[in-house]
Design a protein around this motif. Structure first.
Motif, PDB file in Angstrom:
ATOM      1  N   ASP A 313      27.744  41.452  36.585  1.00  0.00           N
ATOM      2  CA  ASP A 313      26.665  42.297  36.071  1.00  0.00           C
ATOM      3  C   ASP A 313      27.273  43.592  35.544  1.00  0.00           C
ATOM      4  O   ASP A 313      27.833  44.373  36.312  1.00  0.00           O
ATOM      5  N   GLY A 314      27.164  43.790  34.224  1.00  0.00           N
ATOM      6  CA  GLY A 314      27.729  45.001  33.617  1.00  0.00           C
ATOM      7  C   GLY A 314      26.949  46.250  33.987  1.00  0.00           C
ATOM      8  O   GLY A 314      27.394  47.364  33.714  1.00  0.00           O
ATOM      9  N   GLY A 315      25.767  46.045  34.575  1.00  0.00           N
ATOM     10  CA  GLY A 315      24.997  47.174  35.070  1.00  0.00           C
ATOM     11  C   GLY A 315      24.239  47.921  33.982  1.00  0.00           C
ATOM     12  O   GLY A 315      23.514  48.866  34.277  1.00  0.00           O
ATOM     13  N   ARG A 316      24.385  47.518  32.725  1.00  0.00           N
ATOM     14  CA  ARG A 316      23.661  48.206  31.648  1.00  0.00           C
ATOM     15  C   ARG A 316      22.931  47.166  30.796  1.00  0.00           C
ATOM     16  O   ARG A 316      22.122  46.425  31.335  1.00  0.00           O
ATOM     17  N   ASN A 317      23.274  47.132  29.512  1.00  0.00           N
ATOM     18  CA  ASN A 317      22.539  46.228  28.612  1.00  0.00           C
ATOM     19  C   ASN A 317      23.505  45.314  27.867  1.00  0.00           C
ATOM     20  O   ASN A 317      24.705  45.294  28.146  1.00  0.00           O
ATOM     21  N   ASP A 318      22.954  44.570  26.918  1.00  0.00           N
ATOM     22  CA  ASP A 318      23.785  43.617  26.172  1.00  0.00           C
ATOM     23  C   ASP A 318      24.842  44.305  25.315  1.00  0.00           C
ATOM     24  O   ASP A 318      25.944  43.785  25.148  1.00  0.00           O
ATOM     25  N   THR A 319      24.502  45.490  24.792  1.00  0.00           N
ATOM     26  CA  THR A 319      25.478  46.198  23.955  1.00  0.00           C
ATOM     27  C   THR A 319      26.726  46.522  24.765  1.00  0.00           C
ATOM     28  O   THR A 319      27.854  46.324  24.311  1.00  0.00           O
ATOM     29  N   ALA A 321      27.697  45.033  27.589  1.00  0.00           N
ATOM     30  CA  ALA A 321      28.383  43.796  27.987  1.00  0.00           C
ATOM     31  C   ALA A 321      29.229  43.264  26.830  1.00  0.00           C
ATOM     32  O   ALA A 321      30.366  42.820  27.022  1.00  0.00           O
ATOM     33  N   LYS A 322      28.672  43.343  25.619  1.00  0.00           N
ATOM     34  CA  LYS A 322      29.411  42.848  24.454  1.00  0.00           C
ATOM     35  C   LYS A 322      30.640  43.714  24.189  1.00  0.00           C
ATOM     36  O   LYS A 322      31.724  43.195  23.871  1.00  0.00           O
ATOM     37  N   SER A 323      30.492  45.027  24.348  1.00  0.00           N
ATOM     38  CA  SER A 323      31.642  45.918  24.173  1.00  0.00           C
ATOM     39  C   SER A 323      32.729  45.606  25.190  1.00  0.00           C
ATOM     40  O   SER A 323      33.921  45.603  24.867  1.00  0.00           O
ATOM     41  N   LEU A 324      32.297  45.352  26.418  1.00  0.00           N
ATOM     42  CA  LEU A 324      33.258  45.022  27.480  1.00  0.00           C
ATOM     43  C   LEU A 324      33.978  43.712  27.158  1.00  0.00           C
ATOM     44  O   LEU A 324      35.211  43.613  27.269  1.00  0.00           O
ATOM     45  N   LEU A 325      33.199  42.715  26.725  1.00  0.00           N
ATOM     46  CA  LEU A 325      33.780  41.421  26.355  1.00  0.00           C
ATOM     47  C   LEU A 325      34.815  41.589  25.237  1.00  0.00           C
ATOM     48  O   LEU A 325      35.917  41.024  25.285  1.00  0.00           O
ATOM     49  N   GLU A 326      34.465  42.406  24.250  1.00  0.00           N
ATOM     50  CA  GLU A 326      35.390  42.586  23.126  1.00  0.00           C
ATOM     51  C   GLU A 326      36.612  43.397  23.536  1.00  0.00           C
ATOM     52  O   GLU A 326      37.728  43.128  23.085  1.00  0.00           O
ATOM     53  N   ALA A 327      36.399  44.376  24.412  1.00  0.00           N
ATOM     54  CA  ALA A 327      37.535  45.183  24.881  1.00  0.00           C
ATOM     55  C   ALA A 327      38.486  44.315  25.713  1.00  0.00           C
ATOM     56  O   ALA A 327      39.710  44.483  25.641  1.00  0.00           O
ATOM     57  N   LEU A 328      37.934  43.395  26.489  1.00  0.00           N
ATOM     58  CA  LEU A 328      38.790  42.455  27.230  1.00  0.00           C
ATOM     59  C   LEU A 328      39.526  41.552  26.243  1.00  0.00           C
ATOM     60  O   LEU A 328      40.719  41.279  26.404  1.00  0.00           O
ATOM     61  N   GLY A 329      38.819  41.099  25.213  1.00  0.00           N
ATOM     62  CA  GLY A 329      39.421  40.239  24.196  1.00  0.00           C
ATOM     63  C   GLY A 329      40.607  40.918  23.521  1.00  0.00           C
ATOM     64  O   GLY A 329      41.644  40.289  23.294  1.00  0.00           O
ATOM     65  N   ARG A 330      40.454  42.206  23.218  1.00  0.00           N
ATOM     66  CA  ARG A 330      41.565  42.932  22.585  1.00  0.00           C
ATOM     67  C   ARG A 330      42.760  43.034  23.522  1.00  0.00           C
ATOM     68  O   ARG A 330      43.878  43.257  23.084  1.00  0.00           O
ATOM     69  N   GLY A 332      43.650  40.505  25.347  1.00  0.00           N
ATOM     70  CA  GLY A 332      44.146  39.141  25.530  1.00  0.00           C
ATOM     71  C   GLY A 332      43.354  38.303  26.509  1.00  0.00           C
ATOM     72  O   GLY A 332      43.754  37.188  26.841  1.00  0.00           O
ATOM     73  N   ILE A 333      42.214  38.822  26.982  1.00  0.00           N
ATOM     74  CA  ILE A 333      41.435  38.083  27.970  1.00  0.00           C
ATOM     75  C   ILE A 333      40.197  37.488  27.304  1.00  0.00           C
ATOM     76  O   ILE A 333      39.316  38.225  26.851  1.00  0.00           O
ATOM     77  N   PHE A 334      40.135  36.157  27.268  1.00  0.00           N
ATOM     78  CA  PHE A 334      38.993  35.473  26.665  1.00  0.00           C
ATOM     79  C   PHE A 334      37.916  35.231  27.718  1.00  0.00           C
ATOM     80  O   PHE A 334      38.145  34.541  28.706  1.00  0.00           O
ATOM     81  N   VAL A 335      36.733  35.840  27.514  1.00  0.00           N
ATOM     82  CA  VAL A 335      35.569  35.585  28.374  1.00  0.00           C
ATOM     83  C   VAL A 335      34.348  35.378  27.461  1.00  0.00           C
ATOM     84  O   VAL A 335      34.421  35.631  26.262  1.00  0.00           O
ATOM     85  N   ARG A 336      33.253  34.916  28.040  1.00  0.00           N
ATOM     86  CA  ARG A 336      32.016  34.774  27.262  1.00  0.00           C
ATOM     87  C   ARG A 336      30.885  35.526  27.953  1.00  0.00           C
ATOM     88  O   ARG A 336      31.055  36.047  29.053  1.00  0.00           O
ATOM     89  N   MET A 337      29.707  35.534  27.315  1.00  0.00           N
ATOM     90  CA  MET A 337      28.537  36.166  27.930  1.00  0.00           C
ATOM     91  C   MET A 337      27.275  35.373  27.601  1.00  0.00           C
ATOM     92  O   MET A 337      27.215  34.678  26.601  1.00  0.00           O
ATOM     93  N   PRO A 338      26.267  35.472  28.483  1.00  0.00           N
ATOM     94  CA  PRO A 338      25.009  34.764  28.227  1.00  0.00           C
ATOM     95  C   PRO A 338      24.306  35.320  26.985  1.00  0.00           C
ATOM     96  O   PRO A 338      24.583  36.446  26.562  1.00  0.00           O
ATOM     97  N   GLY A 339      23.363  34.539  26.422  1.00  0.00           N
ATOM     98  CA  GLY A 339      22.681  34.926  25.191  1.00  0.00           C
ATOM     99  C   GLY A 339      21.534  35.905  25.350  1.00  0.00           C
ATOM    100  O   GLY A 339      21.616  37.050  24.908  1.00  0.00           O
ATOM    101  N   PRO A 340      20.423  35.491  25.974  1.00  0.00           N
ATOM    102  CA  PRO A 340      19.220  36.322  25.938  1.00  0.00           C
ATOM    103  C   PRO A 340      19.167  37.379  27.050  1.00  0.00           C
ATOM    104  O   PRO A 340      19.867  37.254  28.070  1.00  0.00           O
ATOM    105  N   ALA A 341      18.334  38.410  26.851  1.00  0.00           N
ATOM    106  CA  ALA A 341      18.057  39.397  27.893  1.00  0.00           C
ATOM    107  C   ALA A 341      17.217  38.728  28.968  1.00  0.00           C
ATOM    108  O   ALA A 341      16.434  37.826  28.657  1.00  0.00           O
TER     109      ALA A 341
END
Ligand SMILES: *Cc1c(COP(=O)(O)O)cnc(C)c1O
Length: 379
Positions: A313-319, A321-330, A332-341
Motif C-alpha cells: 500500500d503506497g499510502g496515497r493515490n494512483d499517481t 503508486a505509478k511514480s514509485l513503480l517507475e522510479a523502481l523501474g529506473r 532496474g526493478i520490474f514491478v506492476r500495479m493494479p488498475g482501478p481505484a
C-alpha cells in the motif's frame, strides 16, 4: 499511388470493434523501450525458484523428441493428476496455461451479447477473451481489497450471467477467501450460471482455502497451472477440473496439439517433485516476509498475501503508486500495479531471490523519495 484499400475480406464487425490493447505489457517490451535490462524481474508473478531440477532434466530429454507432436490426449499427465487429485481423468482438461483455458471456456459458454460477471480490477485475461467473443461485461468493485463475494452473488442473481470469474487466492491483491465462503458463492449462483474459479495460486494458499474438488458439480470449473508454484510459466501448461461433460466439451474447441511435449514431460516430473514444491513454498513465504519488512522500513504497509507476490500500500493515490513503480523501474526493478481505484494505490511485488530482494531493499528508499518529489499529474 492509390489509397491502400481496407483488407479484403474485411474484419468481422466484432474484430473491427476490438480495442488494440493487450492485457499485459511484457518486461521485455519495457526493456526494449528503455534500452536497459531489468536487474530484478519482480513484476509478472513468475517463480524465480524455477522448475524442479528433475523437471528440467525431463524437459531437456523431451526437447530431443521435439520433432514429435505432443500426445493430443495428454494421457500420462492426466493419469498422474487424476491420481494426485483423486478425481477421474475424464474430469481433466490440459491446456496451454489457464489463459488459454479461459479462452476455450468463454468460447464454449459466453457468445456475443451474453453476460459475464467479474470484479473490477480482477485478473484481466478472462475479460480479454470475453471482449474477443463479444460478451457483455459486468463488474463488481472490490471491498476491503478483496473480491466481494456477497456482491458477486447478488449481482449473479440479478443478472443471471453465463459465467462468473473469481480468482482465489486473488491477483492482484494477494487476498483470499476461505473455502466455505467460496462454496457459499457457488451455492448462491442462479441455475445456468457457471463459476470459473481460478486457483493459479492454490498451492500457496493456507489449508482450508480451496473447496473440496467435486467434478460431479456442474456449477464450477477449477483452473490450475504449472506456471506459478511449479515455476514453469514459459512452458505454458495448466489444467481444469470440471464435470466430465464440460471436459468433453473442451475437446470440441481446444487446440489438440497446443500443449507441447516439453511442457508435458516437465509437468509430469514437476508433479513428482514434492520436495521442490515444498521448498518453493517455504522460500516464497520467507520472501513475502522480507518484502513486507522492506516496505515497513519505509513506513509502508504490505497487504496479507496467500500468493507469490505482495501488494504494498503506497499510502496515497494512483499517481504516487505509478511514480514509485517507475522510479523502481529506473533502478532496474520490474514491478506492476493494479488498475482501478482504490486498488491502484498499491504496487505489486513478486517474490524474488535473496539477491533480487537485496536490490529491491537498496532501491526502495531512493525510489520513494523520487516518487514523493514527482509533481502531481495535472487532471
Ligand atoms: C498468472 C495467472 C494466470 C496465468 O496462468 P497461466 O497458466 O500461465 O496461463 C491465471 N490466473 C491468474 C489469477 C494468474 O495470476
Amino acid at each position: 499511388m492509390p489509397e491502400p484499400e481496407t483488407p479484403k475480406p474485411p474484419l468481422t464487425d466484432l474484430a473491427r470493434e476490438l480495442p488494440a490493447s493487450v492485457p499485459f505489457v511484457g518486461p521485455e517490451t519495457l526493456e526494449r523501450r528503455s534500452g536497459t535490462p531489468f536487474t530484478a524481474r519482480l513484476g509478472a508473478n513468475e517463480s524465480v525458484f524455477g522448475p524442479a531440477p528433475t523437471a528440467i532434466e525431463a524437459m531437456a530429454r523431451a526437447a530431443a523428441s521435439g520433432w514429435k507432436y505432443g500426445d493430443p490426449e495428454n494421457h500420462d499427465l492426466k493419469a498422474a493428476l487424476a491420481a494426485r487429485l483423486n478425481v477421474p481423468a475424464t474430469a481433466l482438461t490440459i491446456g496451454e496455461g489457464i489463459d488459454a483455458l479461459l479462452g476455450y471456456t468463454v468460447r464454449l459458454f459466453a457468445g456475443q451479447g451474453d453476460s459475464v460477471l467479474t470484479s473490477d480490477g480482477a485478473y484481466p485475461t478472462f475479460l480479454y477473451h470475453v471482449t474477443g467473443f463479444g460478451g457483455q461485461i459486468h463488474k463488481i468493485p472490490y471491498k476491503d481489497d478483496r473480491e466481494d463475494l456477497t456482491g458477486l452473488a447478488g449481482a449473479a442473481q440479478r443478472l443471471k450471467p453465463k459465467l462468473v470469474y473469481l480468482a482465489n487466492p486473488d491477483n492482484p491483491m494477494g487476498s483470499w477467501w476461505p473455502a466455505a465462503d467460496v462454496q457459499a458463492l457457488i451455492d448462491a449462483l442462479p441455475a445456468g450460471t457457471l463459476l470459473c474459479l481460478d486457483e493459479a495460486y492454490g498451492e500457496f494458499a493456507p489449508e482450508g482455502t480451496l473447496p473440496p474438488l467435486d467434478p460431479d458439480d456442474p456449477r464450477v470449473i477449477r483452473f490450475r497451472t504449472f506456471s506459478k508454484a511449479y515455476g514453469m510459466a514459459g512452458l505454458r501448461i495448466g489444467y481444469t477440473i470440471a464435470h466430465p461433460q464440460i471436459a468433453a466439451a473442451y475437446n470440441k474447441v481446444r487446440l489438440h496439439f497446443g500443449v507441447n511435449r516439453v511442457a508435458q514431460a516437465g509437468a509430469l516430473a514437476a508433479l513428482a517433485a514434492g520436495d521442490h514444491l515444498k521448498s518453493v513454498l517455504e522460500r516464497t513465504a520467507a520472501a513475502r516476509t522480507r518484502i513486507g519488512a522492506i516496505a515497513a522500513d519505509h513506513g509502508l504497509n504490505a497487504l496479507p498475501s496467500a500468493t507469490n507476490f505482495v501488494a504494498i500500500d503506497g499510502g496515497r493515490n494512483d499517481t504516487f503508486a505509478k511514480s514509485l513503480l517507475e522510479a523502481l523501474g529506473r533502478r532496474g526493478i520490474f514491478v506492476r500495479m493494479p488498475g482501478p481505484a482504490p486498488l491502484n494505490r498499491c504496487i505489486r511485488i513478486t517474490v524474488g531471490t535473496e539477491a533480487d530482494l537485496n536490490r529491491l531493499a537498496e532501491a526502495f528508499g531512493p525510489a520513494l523519495t523520487e516518487a514523493a518529489q514527482d509533481p502531481p499529474a495535472v487532471s
